[in-house]
Scaffold this active site. Structure first.
Site, PDB file in Angstrom:
ATOM      1  N   LYS A 296       1.025  -1.368  -0.194  1.00  0.00           N
ATOM      2  CA  LYS A 296       0.001  -0.026   0.165  1.00  0.00           C
ATOM      3  C   LYS A 296       0.921   1.156   0.071  1.00  0.00           C
ATOM      4  O   LYS A 296       0.350   2.489  -0.341  1.00  0.00           O
ATOM      5  CB  LYS A 296      -0.914   0.050   1.132  1.00  0.00           C
ATOM      6  CG  LYS A 296      -2.036  -0.948   1.007  1.00  0.00           C
ATOM      7  CD  LYS A 296      -3.104  -0.732   2.187  1.00  0.00           C
ATOM      8  CE  LYS A 296      -4.046  -1.914   2.232  1.00  0.00           C
ATOM      9  NZ  LYS A 296      -5.184  -1.739   3.381  1.00  0.00           N
TER      10      LYS A 296
ATOM     11  N   GLY B 152      -1.521  -0.958  15.308  1.00  0.00           N
ATOM     12  CA  GLY B 152      -0.962  -1.083  13.843  1.00  0.00           C
ATOM     13  C   GLY B 152      -0.522   0.166  13.252  1.00  0.00           C
ATOM     14  O   GLY B 152      -1.160   1.305  13.826  1.00  0.00           O
ATOM     15  N   SER B 153       0.212   0.152  12.327  1.00  0.00           N
ATOM     16  CA  SER B 153       0.957   1.600  11.684  1.00  0.00           C
ATOM     17  C   SER B 153       1.190   1.376  10.351  1.00  0.00           C
ATOM     18  O   SER B 153       1.799   2.079   9.613  1.00  0.00           O
ATOM     19  CB  SER B 153       2.192   2.042  12.494  1.00  0.00           C
ATOM     20  OG  SER B 153       3.111   1.236  12.276  1.00  0.00           O
ATOM     21  N   GLY B 154       0.808   0.252   9.800  1.00  0.00           N
ATOM     22  CA  GLY B 154       1.065   0.016   8.142  1.00  0.00           C
ATOM     23  C   GLY B 154      -0.201   0.894   7.399  1.00  0.00           C
ATOM     24  O   GLY B 154      -0.730   1.837   8.068  1.00  0.00           O
ATOM     25  N   GLY B 155      -0.189   0.344   6.067  1.00  0.00           N
ATOM     26  CA  GLY B 155      -1.134   1.217   5.268  1.00  0.00           C
ATOM     27  C   GLY B 155      -2.700   1.292   5.685  1.00  0.00           C
ATOM     28  O   GLY B 155      -3.172   2.367   5.919  1.00  0.00           O
ATOM     29  N   MET B 156      -3.051   0.179   6.197  1.00  0.00           N
ATOM     30  CA  MET B 156      -4.595   0.066   6.770  1.00  0.00           C
ATOM     31  C   MET B 156      -4.514   0.728   8.065  1.00  0.00           C
ATOM     32  O   MET B 156      -5.475   1.523   8.374  1.00  0.00           O
ATOM     33  CB  MET B 156      -4.950  -1.369   7.030  1.00  0.00           C
ATOM     34  CG  MET B 156      -6.485  -1.590   7.369  1.00  0.00           C
ATOM     35  SD  MET B 156      -7.500  -1.075   6.130  1.00  0.00           S
ATOM     36  CE  MET B 156      -9.164  -1.747   6.549  1.00  0.00           C
TER      37      MET B 156
END
Length: 267
Positions: free
Chosen positions: A70, A126-130
């Site tokens: 992402k 969580g810290s990714g794209g989502m």
């Protein structure tokens, strides 16, 4: 009736590290229901740049983008639209005559699903794209006092500082709203993992789990057993896929058609 596959058939696709069936079943069900000359296929790749070149060269109309692509896909596109630019995360590519534009329909799906929830402090893992999409939707909607939990300190701190939230490395402490945007509970190696402790779940009012497969994660089962308000990954997946469908085809299905596609995709 849907036309037979031929040279005029338009292809849409998805790219993910672990491809699932939801997108293919959802989109293809609606193509059939609406008589649209489209086909949808899920893919994975070890060559993201080559895949994006193929989308452009072959005239593939649209591409859903999932973990872990992402953010990495952004430099390969011709531009960003809507929230994708602010979030710095893309989950949808639309190809118009070789011009590839990135969108983020995760953001719009979460925004709609949280519209009627009470504005309470949140703890988001969580810290990714989502994670970026969900956290930004919460802050933009006025949810106060947010904490981003991320073992990747650089990513976690960057996201938290951009949104005016706190960062911490571990999912400790309580909050009225708990949000899981990690693979914990997802089908595979982490499918038995509980993203938050029983004590944290007991103290919460609302649980959001962005994991779409399985439909009922350990976190959702625990939250429902405790009588909490929940927003599920399946709900997010359906709304974001619907917006992708509209972007690709220019057609908005009826609520009944969407419900039937969702039921088929989850069956």
């Amino acid at each position: 009736m849907k036309p037979p596959i031929g040279p005029a058939t338009r292809l849409c696709m998805s790219l993910a590290a672990r491809p699932g069936n939801f997108g293919s079943r959802f989109h293809n069900h609606l193509y059939d229901a609406l008589g649209l000359n489209y086909v949808y296929k899920a893919f994975t790749t070890d060559d993201l740049a080559g895949a994006i070149t193929g989308i452009r060269a072959l005239g593939i109309r649209g591409c859903a983008v999932s973990m872990p692509f992402k953010e990495a896909v952004i430099p390969m596109l011709d531009g960003l639209r809507d929230s994708a630019a602010a979030i710095d995360s893309v989950n949808t590519i639309v190809n118009t005559d070789g011009d590839l534009l990135g969108y983020n329909t995760d953001y719009s799906a979460v925004r709609d699903l949280i519209a009627d929830l009470p504005r309470v402090p949140f703890l988001l893992r969580g810290s990714g794209g989502m994670g970026k999409a969900v956290a930004t939707a919460l802050v933009d909607a006025g949810f106060p006092d947010g904490t981003i939990v991320a073992r990747n300190e650089a990513a976690g701190r960057t996201l938290a500082e951009r949104l005016g939230c706190r960062w911490q490395a571990e999912a400790t402490g309580a909050a009225p709203l708990l949000v899981n945007v990690t693979p914990l509970g997802m089908t595979g190696a982490d499918q038995d993992a509980l993203a938050f402790t029983p004590d944290q779940i007991a103290a919460a009012q609302i649980i959001i789990d962005a994991v779409a497969k399985p439909v009922e994660t350990p976190l959702l089962r625990a939250a429902q057993a405790a009588g909490k308000t929940v927003v599920t990954g399946a709900q997010i997946a359906t709304l974001q896929a619907l917006e992708q469908f509209v972007l690709y085809t220019g057609v908005r299905p009826s609520d009944e058609q969407v419900a039937a596609a969702e039921a088929y995709a989850l069956s």
